[in-house]
Design an enzyme around this catalytic site. Structure first.
Site, short mmCIF file in Angstrom:
data_model
loop_
_atom_site.label_atom_id
_atom_site.label_comp_id
_atom_site.label_asym_id
_atom_site.label_seq_id
_atom_site.Cartn_x
_atom_site.Cartn_y
_atom_site.Cartn_z
N ASP A 65 -23.45 13.25 17.44
CA ASP A 65 -23.17 12.90 18.84
C ASP A 65 -21.94 13.65 19.32
OD1 ASP A 65 -22.79 11.76 21.33
OD2 ASP A 65 -22.70 9.71 20.61
N SER A 66 -22.13 14.51 20.32
CA SER A 66 -21.00 15.27 20.86
C SER A 66 -20.13 14.41 21.77
CB SER A 66 -21.51 16.48 21.66
OG SER A 66 -22.24 16.04 22.78
#
Length: 198
Positions: free
Chosen positions: A65-66
């Site tokens: 997850d950025s």
């Protein structure tokens, strides 16, 4: 001169890009997708996770997850070493809900590289029981480990920067990159983890 819209850009991206954290595009169309030495410059100002929501089915897999400022888990057993969280921060998720942080801990992930005893360190994992997905913060993963991440249309790979060997693999699923599960011996990891922290 082409003046039409790129079909890739027609869908509204959810949250920031998982590679560079900029808005208005996804990892599949990011300029930095194939840059091995690219490390995003992100200074988080609050704890957040853009792809996760509370409620619903709990997933045991790990997802890259950025938008996550920390690693986040819904399973206390994913933390090999932990302590009660005594702060007042809450985790803000994509739908705007704020979730309670119960504990903070550390863990190690085993890797696919059989030629080395390397492990991926997951430091400062937030234990949030109400979150539906276990999230690995891309920026934190890159900061704490000497690795690079390559994103492709159907998969992603986490590689050792020095050797170039593949440490983890993931598949694209519903717009997210889901890491393939790896078995681990938590008692072995705990002793390795204790020696690496102290």
């Amino acid at each position: 001169k082409f003046k039409g819209k790129n079909p890739i850009d027609e869908e509204e991206p959810k949250g920031p890009c998982q590679i560079c954290f900029r808005k208005n595009h996804t990892a599949a169309s990011c300029w930095y997708r194939f840059k091995k030495n690219y490390v995003p410059n992100q200074t988080p100002n609050r704890r957040s996770a853009y792809i996760a929501e509370n409620g619903g089915h709990r997933d045991e897999a790990w997802y890259l997850d950025s938008g996550a400022t920390n690693h986040i888990s819904n399973d206390f057993n994913n933390l090999n070493i932990s302590s009660e969280y005594k702060g007042s921060d809450q985790l803000a998720v994509g739908n705007g809900t704020k979730l309670k942080i119960v504990s903070v801990g550390h863990s190690l992930l085993s890797t696919l590289d059989s030629h080395t005893s390397a492990h991926i360190k997951l430091n400062h994992i937030l234990y949030v029981p109400e979150i539906t997905k276990n999230l690995i913060s891309i920026s934190q993963l890159l900061h704490d480990n000497d690795v690079s991440i390559e994103f492709h249309k159907t998969c992603c790979v986490v590689k050792d920067k020095r050797r170039g060997s593949v440490l983890l693999k993931g598949i694209a699923k519903d717009g997210l990159y889901k890491l393939l599960s790896l078995p681990h011996d938590s008692s072995q990891f705990k002793s390795i983890l204790l020696s690496s922290i102290t």
